[in-house]
Design a protein around this motif. Structure first.
Motif, PDB file in Angstrom:
ATOM      1  N   THR A 160       0.828  -1.216   0.000  1.00 40.23           N
ATOM      2  CA  THR A 160       0.000   0.000   0.000  1.00 40.23           C
ATOM      3  C   THR A 160       0.858   1.261   0.000  1.00 40.23           C
ATOM      4  O   THR A 160       0.347   2.352  -0.228  1.00 40.23           O
ATOM      5  N   ASP A 161       2.148   1.112   0.239  1.00 40.49           N
ATOM      6  CA  ASP A 161       3.068   2.252   0.259  1.00 40.49           C
ATOM      7  C   ASP A 161       3.439   2.634  -1.177  1.00 40.49           C
ATOM      8  O   ASP A 161       3.976   1.801  -1.922  1.00 40.49           O
ATOM      9  N   PRO A 162       3.172   3.889  -1.618  1.00 45.09           N
ATOM     10  CA  PRO A 162       3.534   4.298  -2.979  1.00 45.09           C
ATOM     11  C   PRO A 162       5.016   4.117  -3.280  1.00 45.09           C
ATOM     12  O   PRO A 162       5.390   3.856  -4.432  1.00 45.09           O
ATOM     13  N   TRP A 165       5.697   0.784  -4.813  1.00 41.06           N
ATOM     14  CA  TRP A 165       5.317   0.670  -6.225  1.00 41.06           C
ATOM     15  C   TRP A 165       6.280   1.453  -7.109  1.00 41.06           C
ATOM     16  O   TRP A 165       6.492   1.092  -8.271  1.00 41.06           O
ATOM     17  N   LEU A 166       6.870   2.515  -6.589  1.00 43.22           N
ATOM     18  CA  LEU A 166       7.900   3.228  -7.342  1.00 43.22           C
ATOM     19  C   LEU A 166       9.123   2.327  -7.521  1.00 43.22           C
ATOM     20  O   LEU A 166       9.711   2.262  -8.616  1.00 43.22           O
ATOM     21  N   THR A 167       9.498   1.613  -6.456  1.00 41.94           N
ATOM     22  CA  THR A 167      10.593   0.649  -6.568  1.00 41.94           C
ATOM     23  C   THR A 167      10.248  -0.445  -7.575  1.00 41.94           C
ATOM     24  O   THR A 167      11.085  -0.836  -8.402  1.00 41.94           O
ATOM     25  N   PHE A 172      11.286  -3.161 -12.483  1.00 40.81           N
ATOM     26  CA  PHE A 172      10.685  -3.794 -13.661  1.00 40.81           C
ATOM     27  C   PHE A 172      11.277  -3.244 -14.949  1.00 40.81           C
ATOM     28  O   PHE A 172      11.663  -3.999 -15.850  1.00 40.81           O
ATOM     29  N   LEU A 173      11.359  -1.920 -15.076  1.00 45.59           N
ATOM     30  CA  LEU A 173      11.854  -1.320 -16.318  1.00 45.59           C
ATOM     31  C   LEU A 173      13.312  -1.675 -16.566  1.00 45.59           C
ATOM     32  O   LEU A 173      13.698  -2.006 -17.693  1.00 45.59           O
ATOM     33  N   LYS A 238      15.750 -10.126  -5.933  1.00 46.21           N
ATOM     34  CA  LYS A 238      15.885  -9.402  -4.663  1.00 46.21           C
ATOM     35  C   LYS A 238      15.115  -8.086  -4.710  1.00 46.21           C
ATOM     36  O   LYS A 238      14.445  -7.716  -3.730  1.00 46.21           O
ATOM     37  N   GLY A 239      15.206  -7.384  -5.834  1.00 48.71           N
ATOM     38  CA  GLY A 239      14.453  -6.140  -5.970  1.00 48.71           C
ATOM     39  C   GLY A 239      12.965  -6.369  -5.863  1.00 48.71           C
ATOM     40  O   GLY A 239      12.236  -5.580  -5.226  1.00 48.71           O
ATOM     41  N   MET A 240      12.469  -7.443  -6.466  1.00 46.77           N
ATOM     42  CA  MET A 240      11.043  -7.757  -6.377  1.00 46.77           C
ATOM     43  C   MET A 240      10.655  -8.170  -4.959  1.00 46.77           C
ATOM     44  O   MET A 240       9.561  -7.836  -4.482  1.00 46.77           O
ATOM     45  N   ARG A 241      11.524  -8.887  -4.257  1.00 47.94           N
ATOM     46  CA  ARG A 241      11.228  -9.251  -2.866  1.00 47.94           C
ATOM     47  C   ARG A 241      11.128  -8.014  -1.984  1.00 47.94           C
ATOM     48  O   ARG A 241      10.326  -7.965  -1.048  1.00 47.94           O
ATOM     49  N   SER A 242      11.941  -7.001  -2.279  1.00 47.17           N
ATOM     50  CA  SER A 242      11.879  -5.770  -1.483  1.00 47.17           C
ATOM     51  C   SER A 242      10.535  -5.063  -1.635  1.00 47.17           C
ATOM     52  O   SER A 242      10.114  -4.306  -0.755  1.00 47.17           O
ATOM     53  N   VAL A 243       9.848  -5.331  -2.744  1.00 47.16           N
ATOM     54  CA  VAL A 243       8.543  -4.715  -2.995  1.00 47.16           C
ATOM     55  C   VAL A 243       7.428  -5.494  -2.307  1.00 47.16           C
ATOM     56  O   VAL A 243       6.572  -4.916  -1.632  1.00 47.16           O
TER      57      VAL A 243
END
Length: 289
Positions: A160-162, A165-167, A172-173, A238-243
């Protein structure tokens, strides 16, 4: 004596016009690539639906083991579906770029498609943009489908933290761009189109197993973690896990933190590597053909 008129210099295409034309052809090529992609049943299954199917299988198969990361009294933690979501998201990006483009371009080289394109005005850059556009669109659709199924069918709580979603957006990109250029680069490995899947799929499969997609990354031997950390998938996962995982899970990561700065650096480095390798190895026609 009549002065001779200076010879007319050949018309030159302005640089801006040339770039605009290249981009326009790239967009048109992307539209064509997307239409062709969704007409191929095998491509849809193995690169589009495969992560979604595996997510469902893992979520159901391990649901009897209870939540992951529970407190000593058995409370808290996250479901198996929530735990596997980020890994499957990273795997989907890898499949959309590396596997899909690697196999696709190898087949186009083998069946004469690249040879025919060499005789058209289509610039190589426009061809690359078309492939990358296709990977971007299919990657977005795939992740959207995966997230919707995770939320609706398995009740996975989404961030729920914007800032999360920015991360998610920049991971993703960067991930989709890196996967796309590496897919173009790896397409040179198969000698024939018929051998493309046999050459590329095992590479992709091994990377998934050692990069924390199907297994917890810290369960692997340290030397294998070091090997996996050389490649982009481990950092993408790892980046996706942080999200998608709670902050408390960061302590279970190698290094005890999400290390998002390192995630960005590694993905950027592999993006550059992929561009350089593609630039020097891609040919419309094989030299030995």
């Amino acid at each position: 004596m009549t002065a001779l008129a200076p010879a007319a210099s050949p018309a030159r295409t302005p640089l801006g016009s040339s770039i605009a034309r290249t981009l326009r052809l790239g967009v048109l090529r992307a539209g064509y690539e997307i239409r062709v992609y969704f007409r191929q049943a095998d491509a849809i299954f193995f690169t589009f639906l495969f992560p979604v199917l595996l997510f469902g299988i893992f979520s159901v198969a391990f649901s009897g083991q209870g939540n992951i990361g529970t407190a000593p009294d058995g409370s808290g933690g996250i479901s198996q579906g929530a735990y596997y979501l980020p890994g499957m998201a990273a795997a989907g990006i890898l499949l959309s770029g590396v596997q899909n483009l690697g196999v696709d371009i190898a087949n186009e080289r083998s069946d004469g498609t690249l040879k025919r394109l060499a005789g058209t005005p289509l610039p190589v850059v426009s061809y690359f943009l078309g492939k990358m556009g296709q990977v971007l669109v299919t990657g977005i659709l795939q992740l959207a489908l995966l997230i919707v199924i995770a939320r609706v069918a398995f009740g996975v709580e989404l961030p729920t933290d914007p800032a999360k979603w920015l991360t998610f957006a920049w991971v993703f990109l960067l991930g989709i761009g890196t996967s796309a250029v590496l897919g173009i680069a790896i397409s040179r490995l198969p000698r024939r189109g018929k051998s493309a899947t046999a050459v590329i799929i095992p590479i992709v499969l091994v990377l998934q197993f050692i990069s924390g997609v199907y297994l917890s990354f810290t369960m692997l031997p340290v030397w294998l973690q070091d090997v996996a950390n050389v490649f982009p998938l481990a950092w993408l996962a790892k980046g996706m896990r942080s999200v998608f995982l709670p902050e408390s899970f960061a302590s279970a990561e190698a290094g005890g933190a999400w290390q998002l700065g390192t995630v960005a650096v590694v993905l950027l480095l592999w993006l550059v590597v992929g561009i350089v390798v593609s630039r020097f190895t891609f040919r419309w026609i094989r030299k030995d053909s």
